[in-house]
Design an enzyme around this catalytic site. Sequence first.
Site, short mmCIF file in Angstrom:
data_model
loop_
_atom_site.label_atom_id
_atom_site.label_comp_id
_atom_site.label_asym_id
_atom_site.label_seq_id
_atom_site.Cartn_x
_atom_site.Cartn_y
_atom_site.Cartn_z
N HIS A 39 -7.92 -4.99 -0.54
CA HIS A 39 -6.70 -4.24 -0.23
C HIS A 39 -6.04 -4.73 1.05
CE1 HIS A 39 -3.96 -0.88 -0.58
NE2 HIS A 39 -4.21 -0.54 0.67
N ASP B 221 -9.44 -3.03 -5.70
CA ASP B 221 -9.29 -3.97 -4.58
C ASP B 221 -10.14 -3.57 -3.37
OD1 ASP B 221 -7.99 -1.87 -3.33
OD2 ASP B 221 -6.01 -2.82 -3.30
N SER C 118 0.81 -1.21 0.00
CA SER C 118 0.00 0.00 0.00
C SER C 118 0.85 1.27 0.00
CB SER C 118 -0.95 -0.05 1.20
OG SER C 118 -1.93 0.95 1.14
#
EC number: 2.3.1.-
Length: 434
Positions: free
Chosen positions: A386, A354, A191
């Site tokens: 995610h 996601d 991320s």
Amino acid sequence: MDLLRRVAVVAVLLSLPSRGRSGGGGSDLHPVVLVPGYGSNRLYARLTAAYEPAAPRCGAREGKDEWFQLWPIDAAASEPAQAPCLAEKMSLVYDPVADDYRNVAGVVTRVPSFASTRALVGWDPLVRQLEAMGHRDGGSLFAAPYDFRYAVAPRGHPSAVGERYFARLTRLIERASRLNGGRPAVVVAHSFGCALTYQFLRARPLAWRQRFVKHAVLLAAALGGFAEGMDGLASGAGSGLPNLAPPARARLARSQQSALWRLPTPMVFGDRPVVVTKNSTYSANNITEFLDAIGFTEGVQPYVTRVLPMWRALPAPMVPVTSMYGVGVRTPETFVYGEAGFEGTPEVVYGDGDGNMNIVSLMAAEEWSGVEGQILKVVRLPGVSHVGFFSDLALKKVVAEIQKAVSSIEVHRKEKIFSFLNNFEFTIPVPLGW
């Protein structure tokens, strides 16, 4: 005869022990450095006499010189009475004269356990799998947590906290290599950690990257920002403090340097409508107008001078990259605000991604596939969200890709050997394990 001599040299080279292999049957694994996402870092704080709380109860720890956990938040700190205190301590201040961010006066913060996987929140499943492969915390497995409120800035603009983090990450990777026979490290990021890792690699000299970084495994690398980044600045959504009033949530989000890094970039999003109001449509191409519209005019200067220049383009990092991301999950794509404007709750239009990151941003790194000398592998994970990379199904695939990256097959040595033989056509028996 010349051919026979060359074959003999190859045989000798292949029989030599690995240069980085430790004696006595030690591990051939390359060291792994984990760079977590935004919410997987721990942040501690203490208050000094310079702290002036907005409410007396917020200064209960003032002057006691005791460290307390600021993030992740505990249940008590997130309650309505305490949430404003927590938000106050977590806020940053942008100084336009110094052109940099800092803590609120009287708040001192630190990131504990740098270099150790103990510092990470939620990474235990992956850490256990890496330990099963033979890695050990502090031996060939390391973590590089950071203060997620900050970021870095382009050359010519100060970024004291971000620059200090990059310096620590540089030393950590060099140390990891030194402790493991000089083998370069595999960097695994998730991320927001992917965005930091990408900018870190771009900021290091090419010779350093090629010497110390064997591979970068990027999990959910949204290198073009994401739509929720705009809504977060408008409403404060995603602050982690649901009991905080929306205006206070928005102020907290806007104070943090990293929030501007979440904004969709013009290169990736272009004219796609991200925020729509009764009278205006905002895309990545008119972010400054959006910042003015939500009342965040003080964010325009740092966005234009400190953020936009870093994301105008995405040059290849020139280290081998595996990009893994989830697809097929409903992901906010456009936020439509009604009559109440930014004071109201928007209607959300969904697209692919996601669940948090939009597919167009997750795919941004794929433009490197045509760059000469850049190795890129893309792994799409249908249905993986995610935050779902550490679920059983996704975890197996993530570990498999890391395992491929860390295995010490002597690619560079063999490339040199076959370059040596590139003018000849014949077959050499290759032992198993190549």
